[in-house]
Scaffold this motif. Structure first.
Motif, PDB file in Angstrom:
ATOM      1  N   LEU B  78       0.831  -1.201   0.000  1.00 51.13           N
ATOM      2  CA  LEU B  78       0.000   0.000   0.000  1.00 51.13           C
ATOM      3  C   LEU B  78       0.869   1.256   0.000  1.00 51.13           C
ATOM      4  O   LEU B  78       0.601   2.222  -0.716  1.00 51.13           O
ATOM      5  CB  LEU B  78      -0.892  -0.026   1.245  1.00 51.13           C
ATOM      6  N   THR B  81       2.319   2.099  -3.410  1.00 50.74           N
ATOM      7  CA  THR B  81       1.459   2.697  -4.440  1.00 50.74           C
ATOM      8  C   THR B  81       1.621   4.210  -4.449  1.00 50.74           C
ATOM      9  O   THR B  81       1.249   4.860  -5.400  1.00 50.74           O
ATOM     10  CB  THR B  81      -0.029   2.397  -4.187  1.00 50.74           C
ATOM     11  N   ARG B  82       2.145   4.747  -3.373  1.00 52.05           N
ATOM     12  CA  ARG B  82       2.324   6.186  -3.192  1.00 52.05           C
ATOM     13  C   ARG B  82       0.999   6.959  -3.284  1.00 52.05           C
ATOM     14  O   ARG B  82       0.979   8.141  -3.540  1.00 52.05           O
ATOM     15  CB  ARG B  82       3.350   6.737  -4.173  1.00 52.05           C
ATOM     16  N   ARG B  83      -0.100   6.261  -3.087  1.00 49.13           N
ATOM     17  CA  ARG B  83      -1.385   6.950  -3.003  1.00 49.13           C
ATOM     18  C   ARG B  83      -1.723   7.226  -1.543  1.00 49.13           C
ATOM     19  O   ARG B  83      -2.639   7.954  -1.235  1.00 49.13           O
ATOM     20  CB  ARG B  83      -2.504   6.093  -3.598  1.00 49.13           C
ATOM     21  N   VAL B  84      -0.997   6.572  -0.654  1.00 53.26           N
ATOM     22  CA  VAL B  84      -1.344   6.562   0.759  1.00 53.26           C
ATOM     23  C   VAL B  84      -0.087   6.852   1.572  1.00 53.26           C
ATOM     24  O   VAL B  84       0.970   6.330   1.263  1.00 53.26           O
ATOM     25  CB  VAL B  84      -1.858   5.152   1.143  1.00 53.26           C
ATOM     26  N   GLY B  85      -0.215   7.710   2.581  1.00 51.82           N
ATOM     27  CA  GLY B  85       0.930   7.987   3.449  1.00 51.82           C
ATOM     28  C   GLY B  85       1.317   6.743   4.233  1.00 51.82           C
ATOM     29  O   GLY B  85       0.510   5.842   4.411  1.00 51.82           O
ATOM     30  N   GLU B  87       1.874   6.195   7.424  1.00 47.03           N
ATOM     31  CA  GLU B  87       1.129   5.898   8.642  1.00 47.03           C
ATOM     32  C   GLU B  87      -0.322   5.556   8.302  1.00 47.03           C
ATOM     33  O   GLU B  87      -0.937   4.734   8.967  1.00 47.03           O
ATOM     34  CB  GLU B  87       1.268   7.023   9.665  1.00 47.03           C
ATOM     35  N   SER B  88      -0.851   6.149   7.233  1.00 43.89           N
ATOM     36  CA  SER B  88      -2.219   5.824   6.850  1.00 43.89           C
ATOM     37  C   SER B  88      -2.323   4.373   6.395  1.00 43.89           C
ATOM     38  O   SER B  88      -3.316   3.698   6.671  1.00 43.89           O
ATOM     39  CB  SER B  88      -2.698   6.741   5.722  1.00 43.89           C
ATOM     40  N   ILE B  92      -4.934   1.631   7.840  1.00 41.98           N
ATOM     41  CA  ILE B  92      -5.987   0.990   7.048  1.00 41.98           C
ATOM     42  C   ILE B  92      -5.935  -0.522   7.236  1.00 41.98           C
ATOM     43  O   ILE B  92      -6.955  -1.176   7.428  1.00 41.98           O
ATOM     44  CB  ILE B  92      -5.823   1.340   5.551  1.00 41.98           C
TER      45      ILE B  92
END
Lengths: 253, 368, 315
Positions: B78, B81-85, B87-88, B92
């Motif tokens: 995840l 993908t570099r869509r999500v930080g 820590e996020s 998730i």
């Protein structure tokens, strides 16, 4: 000095923890000039701007802008932070970022409206970015992002601008655009203070020079201050290497 | 063995097994990843329960290790993908895994002994009752065997791979060029964390496992700069927490695991405040001392800057200094006294002058 | 289906559960956007855990189990947890990640100790405190939902009023400071609102799953839009949607708790968004790469050829 000093810095000292970053800087900047702050890495160039704008605490000293403390003169000052200081994946477009420049004058709770939108478009146009108004900011090139930041400062409609490393990592076109913009601002009688670290281009782009290396080395017009002696004092031993390097590039050209 | 001794021993073994890994987790900034793993192994345990048709220690370990690795891989995928930080991504995945586990438990094993409360706070209280039988021979409390084995495994892991762990922690790039794979070390550490978590699970529960991994290590990190000492200290802090926690729990008639973590928290608090090197009090004192020293240095530099200049008399006037440097009267007095005592300045009426020592000091300060 | 809609309106329990979960979804979705963009996603996790001792102490002090008292206790404890995390991060060598882990686990362990202490002292009276661990949406009554609506409503109102300021703070705090905003106070206010969202969520999804309620909707919403305002609204919608569907799924099945179903619905929405959202979906990236992979390589090699030729020519 006289009445026309836009920025008057007295005995400014700043320290991060144990390390002094600026030592006892006394400085007066004249109105209507393009002013470069130059010095080696860690010389406290950005710190000087940030301490002037109350963004970081001062260990000692005072700053006056047009004769009064900064907190009373915010509306006269525009600020361009370093481009790397924000997350460019933030969900917003170029025009929206430029509109942020008007927030200080809109007041609490109110939203920017049609006038602010048009004003922001006008500012984007001045940096040659009108076509990118609706572009998501992560899809802009580094230079374009820099120009968006400049447009945001223009939207503040200030008399005095502080720009932190605007020329770093930008393409030739953006560099040109920034220089044009600076001259434009000067023609309107505004003062621009720029953190810069390219010695070669400095005399061409700016009128006035602040040489800084933790202490103030020299400040004044290029003719007075851009001397080998001052530069050596600013850059220390590194200046010699620098000279050799520029000689070397001369030869290869 | 009395039940008290068994509980304390179990606690000390859990705390030691956790603390020795914890140092690397804290240094590698993976505390929250550990938290995530400790929750996310739940579906693995459930799956193991399902496939083994009942509680089975080995299946449980295997299931937990697999679930732990799946969690780490999912989080990293995840993040990539570099869509999500970063820590996020953690936030998730682990609630999703935990929710999946709770869902499976309540859907298929609602009547079985696999309640989620025990997963969160464990039941070290009963550790002396759960006895290990092999071929009908009573070998004593099972928890001691499991945690003892995990302690041995974890300590051997750290001792055998000490060099690699250390290098991969402080300089992954160098480790890679030297031929140790930081990725391999990373996954090995994550697997061993998962296995330790499931082993300690039954004793102290998910979140308290995390506490025993992170808190003693963070405490030790406040007390020393050397890795071997940090490991020893964190094991000591962990064991002390287990020991004192047991008495606290007896005193209050409360959860033993909760009390152990509370004691660990108090020890951390003490280190946070009073550590001689990195504690808050020491820091405040240092900052105050720095401020004073800095002020007197500032004074001499200021005097030097204006020495011999035409505005000398006005710049180096005491009253002017107060104004210009924005110091309070009281602070100015203190700074002047200090500078005077150190023989840096002399005062002629209201004008300050540098002594020779003062001039040298100012030049030193500038050169720095 | 008709029956379900009918129940949603007229069945007391189902209505409360559905309304409560949806409300939580909206509030945490909206506030989660700020948390995620400020890279503070896991702060919500730490705050949720840190709330537990507050609940216990509030009960010990007042002997009351009324939600408002317990939630105030929860809020104060979360708050103290945040301050402690900030202090540790700013003033010591401990990293943010470890500080979160320490505060989260110590507060929670302390809470567990208090919880068991209370349980053994007054046997019958404490029943219900531990519902905050996993949340018990099924136990929500109308007054709980009303309280959630009130707290959440105030939080959302503040976000609407200070939208411009919060947006600037999230995007460029340095610039906000230069404009004269007190960014420290603004940031404390924003964190307090996140505490409110966490506190609302404790009763519904519980401590452990709260992190996902803040992060999931925001991450999903970011995938569908490049506008901040749209992202916030979408996150609220996604939050509400997962709350609602989680509630319905859990009520229509026996023995399935609501919290985990809400989180699983949300995870589904999040993953679908990350993979398939137009433009930002990774599936499209993958497809493009697969389709053009070879062409890209060809192009790169051609460019390299010309560069090399140019260099050799100059030499």
């Amino acid at each position: 000095m006289s009445e026309q000093a836009v920025v008057r810095i007295n005995d400014l000292t700043v320290a991060y923890g144990e390390k002094p970053v600026l030592w006892d800087v006394d400085l007066e900047l004249p109105e209507g000039k393009l002013i470069a702050i130059i010095g080696p890495n860690g010389a406290g160039k950005s710190t000087l701007i940030k301490a002037t704008l109350d963004l970081i605490p001062r260990a000692a000293g005072s700053v006056e802008i047009f004769g009064r403390p900064y907190s009373e003169q915010r509306h006269l000052v525009g600020y361009v932070p370093q481009r790397g200081s924000v997350d460019w994946d933030f969900p917003t477009n170029a025009l929206d970022v430029v509109m942020m420049g008007t927030y200080g004058q809109i007041g609490w709770f109110k939203r920017p409206g049609k006038r602010e939108r048009e004003w922001a478009s006008h500012c984007l146009e001045q940096v040659g970015m009108a076509d990118y108004a609706n572009r998501q900011i992560s899809q802009l090139s580094g230079g374009q992002q820099q120009r968006v930041f400049l447009a945001r400062a223009l939207a503040q409609n200030a008399k005095l601008y502080f720009m932190d490393e605007p020329f770093v990592g930008v393409d030739a076109m953006t560099e040109r655009a920034i220089v044009d913009l600076l001259r434009n601002l000067r023609a309107q009688g505004k003062t621009v203070v720029v953190v810069h670290h390219d010695l070669d281009s400095a005399p061409e782009y700016f009128d006035w020079l602040v040489l800084l290396n933790v202490r103030l080395i020299a400040a004044g017009s290029f003719a007075e201050t851009f001397t080998p002696e001052n530069l050596t004092r600013t850059y220390g031993g590194r200046m010699q290497l620098l000279n050799q390097a520029s000689v070397a590039t001369e030869v290869t050209r | 063995m009395s039940s008290g001794v068994v509980i304390i021993l179990t606690g000390v073994l859990v705390a030691s097994a956790c603390a020795v890994l914890g140092c690397f987790l804290v240094l590698r900034k993976m505390a929250m990843l550990t938290d995530a793993i400790s929750h996310a192994i739940l579906p693995g345990i459930v799956a193991a329960y399902f496939f083994a048709h009942g509680p089975n220690i080995l299946a449980g370990f295997l299931g937990a290790a697999i679930a732990g690795l799946i969690t780490v891989v999912l989080i990293e995928t995840l993040q990539n993908t570099r869509r999500v930080g970063n820590e996020s991504a953690i936030g998730i995945i682990f609630p999703a895994m935990f929710a999946l586990g709770t869902f499976l438990v309540s859907k298929f094993f609602a009547n079985v002994h696999l309640d989620t409360d025990a997963i969160l706070y464990g039941n070290i209280e009963f550790s002396s009752l759960d006895v290990l039988f092999i071929n009908g021979v009573n070998l004593g409390p099972q928890s001691l065997w499991i945690m003892g084995a995990l302690c041995i495994i974890n300590f051997s892991f750290v001792i055998i791979f000490y060099k690699e762990l250390k290098l991969a922690t402080f300089d992954p790039g160098l480790a890679a060029t030297l031929g140790f794979s930081p990725v391999l070390i990373h996954y090995a550490l994550m697997s061993i964390v998962s296995v330790t978590t499931v082993g300690a699970f039954t004793a102290v529960g998910a979140i308290l496992v995390v506490a025993l991994m992170i808190v003693p290590a963070a405490t030790a990190y406040l007390l020393t700069d050397r890795l071997p000492r940090m490991i020893m200290l964190s094991v000591l802090v962990g064991s002390l927490s287990a020991f004192l926690g047991y008495w606290l729990a007896m005193l209050l008639d409360a959860s033993i695991a909760g009390a152990m973590v509370s004691v660990a928290g108090v020890l951390f608090g003490l280190a946070l405040l009073f550590s001689p090197s990195h504690g808050l009090v020491a820091r405040w004192l240092r900052v105050e001392e720095q401020r004073n020293r800095f002020a007197s240095e500032m004074l001499v530099v200021h005097l030097l800057n204006h020495e011999g200049s035409p505005e000398f008399a006005s710049e180096n006037n005491i009253h002017h200094l107060r104004q210009e440097l924005r110091w309070s009267d009281e602070f100015t007095k203190r700074v002047l006294r200090r500078a005077h005592n150190e023989g840096l300045i002399q005062q002629r009426q209201d004008i300050l002058e540098l002594t020779e020592t003062g001039r040298q000091r100012a030049q030193l300060v500038i050169a720095r | 289906m008709i029956q379900l809609l009918y129940d949603l309106v007229f069945n007391y329990t189902l209505r409360n559960v559905a309304l409560g979960s949806a409300l939580l979804g909206i509030v945490s979705g909206v506030l989660g956007c700020f948390a995620v963009l400020r890279r503070q996603g896991l702060l919500g996790d730490a705050l949720a855990h840190a709330a537990l001792p507050g609940i216990c102490i509030a009960f010990l002090l007042t002997g009351s189990k009324s939600p408002i008292v317990l939630l105030i206790g929860a809020g104060i404890a979360s708050w103290l947890g945040t301050l402690l995390i900030l202090r540790i991060v700013n003033d010591t060598r401990i990293s943010e990640d470890s500080a979160l882990g320490v505060v989260l686990s110590v507060f929670f362990g302390f809470g567990i100790m208090l919880l068991t202490f209370i349980a053994k002292r007054n046997d019958a009276n404490q029943a219900g405190l531990d519902k905050f661990l996993f949340g018990q949406a099924a136990a929500l009554v109308a007054s709980d939902v009303a309280l959630m609506a009130l707290l959440g409503g105030v939080a959302l109102l503040i976000v609407v009023l200070l939208y411009k300021e919060f947006k600037l703070l999230t995007f460029d705090p340095g610039f906000a400071l230069s404009l004269g905003y007190n960014t420290r106070q603004l940031s404390v206010l924003l964190t307090s609102l996140i505490v409110v969202a966490v506190v609302i969520g404790l009763q519904t999804v519980g401590v452990v799953l709260m992190a996902a309620m803040l992060i999931g909707p925001a991450v999903a919403a970011r995938q569908w839009t490049n506008r901040f305002s749209t992202m916030i609204i979408l996150a609220g919608v996604f939050g509400a949607l997962s709350g609602l569907s989680g509630a319905l799924l859990s009520v229509t099945q026996t023995r399935i708790p609501t919290g985990p179903m809400v989180i699983l619905s949300m995870t589904a929405i999040t993953f679908i968004s990350i993979i398939f959202a137009p433009n930002r979906g990774i599936f499209w990236d993958w497809l493009r790469r697969k389709r053009h992979g070879k062409n890209y390589l060809q192009k790169a090699m051609n460019e390299w050829d010309t560069q090399r030729a140019a260099k050799e020519g100059r030499l």
